[in-house]
Design a protein around this motif. Structure first.
Motif, PDB file in Angstrom:
ATOM      1  N   LYS A 161     -18.579 -18.353  12.693  1.00 59.26           N
ATOM      2  CA  LYS A 161     -18.343 -17.219  13.652  1.00 59.26           C
ATOM      3  C   LYS A 161     -17.636 -15.941  12.902  1.00 59.26           C
ATOM      4  O   LYS A 161     -16.836 -16.309  11.883  1.00 59.26           O
ATOM      5  CB  LYS A 161     -17.404 -17.569  14.748  1.00 59.26           C
ATOM      6  N   ILE A 162     -17.936 -14.939  13.112  1.00 55.85           N
ATOM      7  CA  ILE A 162     -17.434 -13.758  12.580  1.00 55.85           C
ATOM      8  C   ILE A 162     -16.748 -12.543  13.371  1.00 55.85           C
ATOM      9  O   ILE A 162     -17.173 -12.262  14.475  1.00 55.85           O
ATOM     10  CB  ILE A 162     -18.544 -12.742  11.712  1.00 55.85           C
ATOM     11  N   THR A 163     -15.402 -12.151  12.903  1.00 53.54           N
ATOM     12  CA  THR A 163     -14.916 -11.101  13.511  1.00 53.54           C
ATOM     13  C   THR A 163     -14.276 -10.099  12.526  1.00 53.54           C
ATOM     14  O   THR A 163     -13.778 -10.464  11.226  1.00 53.54           O
ATOM     15  CB  THR A 163     -13.616 -11.613  14.283  1.00 53.54           C
ATOM     16  N   ILE A 164     -14.779  -8.845  12.698  1.00 59.93           N
ATOM     17  CA  ILE A 164     -14.602  -8.131  11.634  1.00 59.93           C
ATOM     18  C   ILE A 164     -13.125  -7.160  12.040  1.00 59.93           C
ATOM     19  O   ILE A 164     -13.280  -6.717  13.162  1.00 59.93           O
ATOM     20  CB  ILE A 164     -15.743  -6.770  11.571  1.00 59.93           C
ATOM     21  N   PHE A 165     -12.369  -6.712  10.958  1.00 55.36           N
ATOM     22  CA  PHE A 165     -11.339  -5.867  11.287  1.00 55.36           C
ATOM     23  C   PHE A 165     -11.265  -4.890  10.112  1.00 55.36           C
ATOM     24  O   PHE A 165     -11.969  -4.968   9.017  1.00 55.36           O
ATOM     25  CB  PHE A 165      -9.996  -6.827  11.140  1.00 55.36           C
ATOM     26  N   LYS A 166     -10.585  -3.651  10.462  1.00 52.37           N
ATOM     27  CA  LYS A 166     -10.397  -2.597   9.644  1.00 52.37           C
ATOM     28  C   LYS A 166      -9.056  -2.302   8.875  1.00 52.37           C
ATOM     29  O   LYS A 166      -7.986  -2.651  10.093  1.00 52.37           O
ATOM     30  CB  LYS A 166     -10.924  -1.568   9.978  1.00 52.37           C
ATOM     31  N   ILE A 167      -8.735  -2.151   7.938  1.00 55.80           N
ATOM     32  CA  ILE A 167      -7.341  -1.724   7.531  1.00 55.80           C
ATOM     33  C   ILE A 167      -7.044  -0.154   7.827  1.00 55.80           C
ATOM     34  O   ILE A 167      -7.914   0.489   7.631  1.00 55.80           O
ATOM     35  CB  ILE A 167      -7.105  -1.914   5.908  1.00 55.80           C
ATOM     36  N   SER A 168      -5.930  -0.064   8.305  1.00 54.14           N
ATOM     37  CA  SER A 168      -5.526   1.328   8.746  1.00 54.14           C
ATOM     38  C   SER A 168      -4.146   1.651   7.772  1.00 54.14           C
ATOM     39  O   SER A 168      -3.187   0.899   7.644  1.00 54.14           O
ATOM     40  CB  SER A 168      -5.369   1.433  10.326  1.00 54.14           C
ATOM     41  N   LYS A 169      -3.808   2.891   7.848  1.00 53.62           N
ATOM     42  CA  LYS A 169      -2.769   3.471   7.116  1.00 53.62           C
ATOM     43  C   LYS A 169      -1.751   3.493   8.305  1.00 53.62           C
ATOM     44  O   LYS A 169      -0.346   4.050   7.956  1.00 53.62           O
ATOM     45  CB  LYS A 169      -2.905   4.710   6.409  1.00 53.62           C
ATOM     46  N   GLY A 170      -2.005   3.243   9.646  1.00 55.62           N
ATOM     47  CA  GLY A 170      -1.037   3.538  10.397  1.00 55.62           C
ATOM     48  C   GLY A 170      -0.706   4.941  10.970  1.00 55.62           C
ATOM     49  O   GLY A 170      -1.895   5.636  11.036  1.00 55.62           O
ATOM     50  N   GLU A 171       0.327   5.453  11.056  1.00 53.62           N
ATOM     51  CA  GLU A 171       0.835   6.801  11.333  1.00 53.62           C
ATOM     52  C   GLU A 171       0.267   7.377  12.564  1.00 53.62           C
ATOM     53  O   GLU A 171      -0.019   8.491  12.646  1.00 53.62           O
ATOM     54  CB  GLU A 171      -0.034   7.426   9.994  1.00 53.62           C
ATOM     55  N   HIS A 172      -0.102   6.656  13.613  1.00 57.78           N
ATOM     56  CA  HIS A 172      -0.380   7.212  14.802  1.00 57.78           C
ATOM     57  C   HIS A 172       0.027   6.243  15.969  1.00 57.78           C
ATOM     58  O   HIS A 172       0.651   5.273  15.574  1.00 57.78           O
ATOM     59  CB  HIS A 172      -1.730   7.586  15.169  1.00 57.78           C
ATOM     60  N   SER A 173      -0.061   6.758  17.181  1.00 59.50           N
ATOM     61  CA  SER A 173       0.751   6.087  18.441  1.00 59.50           C
ATOM     62  C   SER A 173       0.128   4.578  18.605  1.00 59.50           C
ATOM     63  O   SER A 173       0.767   3.888  19.230  1.00 59.50           O
ATOM     64  CB  SER A 173       0.161   6.756  19.653  1.00 59.50           C
ATOM     65  N   ASN A 174      -0.890   4.280  18.058  1.00 58.70           N
ATOM     66  CA  ASN A 174      -1.185   2.851  18.160  1.00 58.70           C
ATOM     67  C   ASN A 174      -0.533   1.774  17.224  1.00 58.70           C
ATOM     68  O   ASN A 174      -1.045   0.575  16.890  1.00 58.70           O
ATOM     69  CB  ASN A 174      -2.658   2.489  17.876  1.00 58.70           C
ATOM     70  N   PHE A 175       0.611   2.280  16.602  1.00 59.70           N
ATOM     71  CA  PHE A 175       1.187   1.523  15.598  1.00 59.70           C
ATOM     72  C   PHE A 175       2.887   1.582  15.773  1.00 59.70           C
ATOM     73  O   PHE A 175       3.193   2.746  16.026  1.00 59.70           O
ATOM     74  CB  PHE A 175       0.933   1.790  14.163  1.00 59.70           C
ATOM     75  N   PHE A 176       3.399   0.515  15.696  1.00 61.96           N
ATOM     76  CA  PHE A 176       4.929   0.519  15.526  1.00 61.96           C
ATOM     77  C   PHE A 176       5.251   0.946  14.151  1.00 61.96           C
ATOM     78  O   PHE A 176       4.479   0.710  13.401  1.00 61.96           O
ATOM     79  CB  PHE A 176       5.547  -0.975  15.864  1.00 61.96           C
ATOM     80  N   ASN A 177       6.220   1.712  14.159  1.00 59.30           N
ATOM     81  CA  ASN A 177       6.565   2.212  12.534  1.00 59.30           C
ATOM     82  C   ASN A 177       8.150   1.971  12.309  1.00 59.30           C
ATOM     83  O   ASN A 177       8.921   2.353  13.344  1.00 59.30           O
ATOM     84  CB  ASN A 177       6.158   3.571  12.497  1.00 59.30           C
ATOM     85  N   HIS A 178       8.381   2.056  11.119  1.00 56.69           N
ATOM     86  CA  HIS A 178       9.826   2.066  10.720  1.00 56.69           C
ATOM     87  C   HIS A 178       9.788   2.075   9.207  1.00 56.69           C
ATOM     88  O   HIS A 178       9.130   1.318   8.523  1.00 56.69           O
ATOM     89  CB  HIS A 178      10.390   0.649  11.295  1.00 56.69           C
ATOM     90  N   ASN A 179      10.673   2.900   8.488  1.00 58.52           N
ATOM     91  CA  ASN A 179      10.629   3.019   7.101  1.00 58.52           C
ATOM     92  C   ASN A 179       9.213   3.054   6.364  1.00 58.52           C
ATOM     93  O   ASN A 179       9.053   2.330   5.246  1.00 58.52           O
ATOM     94  CB  ASN A 179      11.348   2.048   6.522  1.00 58.52           C
ATOM     95  N   GLU A 180       8.601   3.942   6.873  1.00 62.36           N
ATOM     96  CA  GLU A 180       6.867   3.958   6.188  1.00 62.36           C
ATOM     97  C   GLU A 180       6.417   2.717   5.994  1.00 62.36           C
ATOM     98  O   GLU A 180       5.186   2.303   5.391  1.00 62.36           O
ATOM     99  CB  GLU A 180       7.267   4.528   4.930  1.00 62.36           C
ATOM    100  N   SER A 181       6.738   1.848   7.127  1.00 69.32           N
ATOM    101  CA  SER A 181       6.025   0.523   7.350  1.00 69.32           C
ATOM    102  C   SER A 181       5.194   0.657   8.664  1.00 69.32           C
ATOM    103  O   SER A 181       5.922   0.913   9.690  1.00 69.32           O
ATOM    104  CB  SER A 181       6.702  -0.734   7.010  1.00 69.32           C
ATOM    105  N   TYR A 182       4.212  -0.049   8.920  1.00 67.54           N
ATOM    106  CA  TYR A 182       3.507   0.148  10.218  1.00 67.54           C
ATOM    107  C   TYR A 182       3.009  -1.420  10.738  1.00 67.54           C
ATOM    108  O   TYR A 182       2.833  -2.296   9.905  1.00 67.54           O
ATOM    109  CB  TYR A 182       2.175   0.955  10.333  1.00 67.54           C
ATOM    110  N   PHE A 183       2.820  -1.602  12.094  1.00 69.89           N
ATOM    111  CA  PHE A 183       2.539  -2.922  12.738  1.00 69.89           C
ATOM    112  C   PHE A 183       1.465  -2.501  13.831  1.00 69.89           C
ATOM    113  O   PHE A 183       1.903  -1.577  14.684  1.00 69.89           O
ATOM    114  CB  PHE A 183       3.775  -3.452  13.297  1.00 69.89           C
ATOM    115  N   SER A 184       0.604  -3.033  13.901  1.00 74.57           N
ATOM    116  CA  SER A 184      -0.606  -2.652  14.890  1.00 74.57           C
ATOM    117  C   SER A 184      -0.296  -3.125  16.313  1.00 74.57           C
ATOM    118  O   SER A 184       0.200  -4.305  16.671  1.00 74.57           O
ATOM    119  CB  SER A 184      -1.743  -3.299  14.479  1.00 74.57           C
ATOM    120  N   LYS A 185      -0.220  -2.161  17.218  1.00 72.89           N
ATOM    121  CA  LYS A 185      -0.288  -2.318  18.797  1.00 72.89           C
ATOM    122  C   LYS A 185      -1.570  -2.709  19.181  1.00 72.89           C
ATOM    123  O   LYS A 185      -1.429  -3.512  20.091  1.00 72.89           O
ATOM    124  CB  LYS A 185       0.288  -1.140  19.156  1.00 72.89           C
TER     125      LYS A 185
END
Length: 292
Positions: A161-185
């Motif tokens: 089974k395959i699931t594809i994900f993509k890497i993002s730099k964050g920096e928009h409303s779909n990410f939590f952020n703190h101190n230039e780090s991000y976490f995917s919502k």
């Protein structure tokens, strides 16, 4: 003879990929730089993975996270401290394996929730570990790692089974952020690279909404030593120490806050981790017990 032929094939693939990377650098826009690991051979459209006109079905991110329900998830990395855990305690658990950590699943007949591979370099150097996975499992891949597999043996993408994900730099409303780090919502908008493939797994596990997540093999301190599945004469370089201050530490600090917000417990099971336990608490839940 087969091994020699594969080595020649692998060398040709690596040389071709280097030429493509240089071609993109010299002739394409800067934003295409990240495609050098898979362009022009692979694409992903309408939940279908395409490699040189051959199509592979995939499981979407939403289907994967919504259909799997687990109270506890283990994320198993490659730090040497994994040698000190009781593998029997991982039976009947939801285990996410990272890169070469998949080797203990085969050796100990452990259940596999998924195998995450973000770095195509791992595939180039340890394709033997990917090839040795006998039972079909779930591969969680970005396009570069999926392409690296397909270039060597596309039948592997048909088997699992395959699931594809993509890497993002964050920096928009779909990410939590703190101190230039991000976490995917929302995984559909990308996953932030927090300096280690463990960061991808932590964001994925978060979206399964378990009660607790345990991190195994998150050592960092001894990243110059062979991973638990490597030897001194056969090991890949690690960038963990280099990325610790600017990437890994801020990401783990943010992860703790995100997990707490969702009432998910997050534990570090490495007894030698460089990551302070006041950021992610230590647990010895999988520690070997002395039976003598």
């Amino acid at each position: 003879m087969k091994s020699f032929k594969f080595k020649i094939k692998s060398i040709r693939i690596i040389i071709r990929r280097r030429i493509i990377k240089q071609f993109i650098k010299l002739t394409k826009p800067k934003e295409m730089k990240e495609t050098s690991g898979y362009w022009p051979d692979m694409s992903y459209k309408d939940d279908t993975l395409i490699f040189r006109k051959k199509e592979f079905e995939t499981t979407t991110l939403d289907d994967f996270t919504s259909k799997e329900k687990h109270e506890t998830i283990n994320i198993i990395g490659s730090g040497p401290s994994v040698n000190e855990i009781d593998k029997n305690l991982l039976q009947d658990k939801a285990n996410i394996f990272l890169n070469g950590a998949i080797s203990i699943a085969k050796e100990n007949k452990l259940p596999i929730l998924c195998l995450i591979i973000m770095d195509s370099t791992f595939i180039k150097n340890r394709f033997d570990l990917i090839k040795s996975i006998e039972e079909p499992c779930h591969l969680f891949l970005n396009l570069s790692s999926a392409c690296a597999i397909a270039e060597r043996d596309p039948s592997i993408l048909e088997k699992h089974k395959i699931t594809i994900f993509k890497i993002s730099k964050g920096e928009h409303s779909n990410f939590f952020n703190h101190n230039e780090s991000y976490f995917s919502k929302n995984l559909n908008h990308g996953i932030f690279d927090g300096g280690t493939v463990m960061s991808v797994a932590i964001q994925l596990a978060f979206h399964f909404s378990p009660k607790a997540v345990y991190l195994l093999g998150l050592d960092i301190n001894n990243s110059t030593e062979p991973r638990f599945y490597e030897t001194k004469n056969h090991k890949l370089k690690s960038g963990l120490l280099k990325d610790y201050e600017k990437k890994i530490l801020p990401f783990m600090t943010l992860s703790k806050k995100c997990y707490k917000r969702k009432n998910i417990s997050l534990f570090n099971c490495s007894p030698v981790s460089k990551l302070p336990y006041d950021i992610i608490a230590y647990s010895d839940i999988y520690k070997k017990t002395n039976t003598n």
